[in-house]
Write a protein that holds these residues in place. Structure first.
Motif, short mmCIF file in Angstrom:
data_model
loop_
_atom_site.label_atom_id
_atom_site.label_comp_id
_atom_site.label_asym_id
_atom_site.label_seq_id
_atom_site.Cartn_x
_atom_site.Cartn_y
_atom_site.Cartn_z
N UNK A 71 77.71 11.86 40.66
CA UNK A 71 76.42 11.17 40.70
C UNK A 71 75.22 12.10 40.63
N UNK A 72 75.42 13.36 41.01
CA UNK A 72 74.30 14.29 41.11
C UNK A 72 73.60 14.25 42.46
N UNK A 73 73.99 13.31 43.32
CA UNK A 73 73.38 13.18 44.65
C UNK A 73 74.10 14.10 45.64
N UNK A 74 73.84 15.36 45.50
CA UNK A 74 74.62 16.37 46.21
C UNK A 74 74.03 16.70 47.58
N UNK A 75 74.82 17.43 48.36
CA UNK A 75 74.40 17.88 49.69
C UNK A 75 74.71 19.36 49.84
N UNK A 76 73.67 20.14 50.10
CA UNK A 76 73.85 21.56 50.40
C UNK A 76 73.90 21.72 51.91
N UNK A 77 75.01 22.22 52.41
CA UNK A 77 75.21 22.31 53.86
C UNK A 77 74.48 23.52 54.42
N UNK A 95 69.65 17.07 51.33
CA UNK A 95 70.11 15.97 50.50
C UNK A 95 69.33 15.95 49.19
N UNK A 96 70.06 15.94 48.08
CA UNK A 96 69.46 15.80 46.76
C UNK A 96 69.71 14.37 46.30
N UNK A 97 68.64 13.62 46.08
CA UNK A 97 68.80 12.22 45.67
C UNK A 97 69.22 11.36 46.85
N UNK A 98 70.15 10.44 46.59
CA UNK A 98 70.58 9.47 47.59
C UNK A 98 71.90 9.88 48.22
N UNK A 117 59.98 11.51 48.96
CA UNK A 117 61.08 10.67 48.49
C UNK A 117 60.93 10.40 47.00
N UNK A 118 59.71 10.05 46.57
CA UNK A 118 59.47 9.80 45.15
C UNK A 118 59.76 11.05 44.32
N UNK A 119 59.35 12.20 44.82
CA UNK A 119 59.59 13.46 44.11
C UNK A 119 61.09 13.71 43.95
N UNK A 120 61.87 13.41 45.00
CA UNK A 120 63.33 13.57 44.92
C UNK A 120 63.93 12.61 43.89
N UNK A 121 63.41 11.37 43.86
CA UNK A 121 63.90 10.39 42.88
C UNK A 121 63.61 10.88 41.47
N UNK A 122 62.40 11.38 41.25
CA UNK A 122 62.02 11.90 39.93
C UNK A 122 62.94 13.05 39.52
#
Length: 200
Positions: A71-77, A95-98, A117-122
């Protein structure tokens, strides 16, 4: 709650047997918003420690999955905590994206909307969509189109007709500016820092 460095010593501390090889893993962002609950196996935790990419064990698919791999909605720990019984984990992530597969920031509650949040969505749409799927992606791929839209919206802000129209036009302009920022890898924090510097 105990703190652990992200290294392989953690594997010897945790009690994987109690949960039949799986450890419940709570995931929070760096603002302490609870994002999701997943399960870590010894193998998935090893991969998380090695790559810093959140990796879990899917009980429904019976295999490892790296968050955001598809999905691209990744998590860097960033941090890993374990509890007093050594049988639960807490991941602190970027959190990147959702986080939620249903398209919300959190599986428990949707994050309050903000420019961040909008910037992350973009960013997510630029990185994970095609120009056919996303107008944002199309703007990011076409400098002339993006800059022409910014010029157009600047004129519409200047020529506003009433208060409601001004709010509408400023919102449009803000969106296009955020797309430009994303294409240039400029974060909102950098703008805030510059404004803070000028305020001294």
């Amino acid at each position: 709650m105990k703190y652990s460095l992200i290294d392989n010593r953690l594997l010897n501390i945790l009690d994987f047997k109690k949960g039949l090889g799986l450890i419940p893993t709570i995931v929070q962002d760096q603002n302490n918003t609870v994002l999701m609950l997943a399960y870590s196996s010894e193998e998935s935790l090893k991969n998380t420690i090695l790559t810093r990419k959140a990796t879990y064990f899917s009980r429904s698919r019976n295999k490892l999955w790296i968050k955001g791999e598809e999905s691209g909605n990744s998590q860097e720990v960033k941090r890993i905590y374990y509890d007093c019984d050594n049988d639960s984990l807490l991941f602190k992530v970027e959190q990147i994206g959702y986080a939620c597969h249903k398209g919300t920031y959190s599986c428990f509650l949707d994050k309050d909307f903000s420019l961040n949040v909008l910037y992350d969505i973009i960013n997510n749409r630029i990185e994970n969509s095609t120009v056919e799927e996303s107008y944002t992606k199309r703007l990011a791929e076409d400098d002339n189109l993006l800059l022409s839209k910014i010029k157009e919206e600047c004129l519409e802000v200047i020529n506003f007709t009433d208060r409601d129209n001004l709010i509408w036009e400023i919102a449009d302009l803000t969106y296009f500016i955020l797309v430009l920022m994303a294409t240039q890898k400029i974060n909102l924090s950098e703008i805030i820092n510059e404004l803070r510097r000028r305020n001294k």
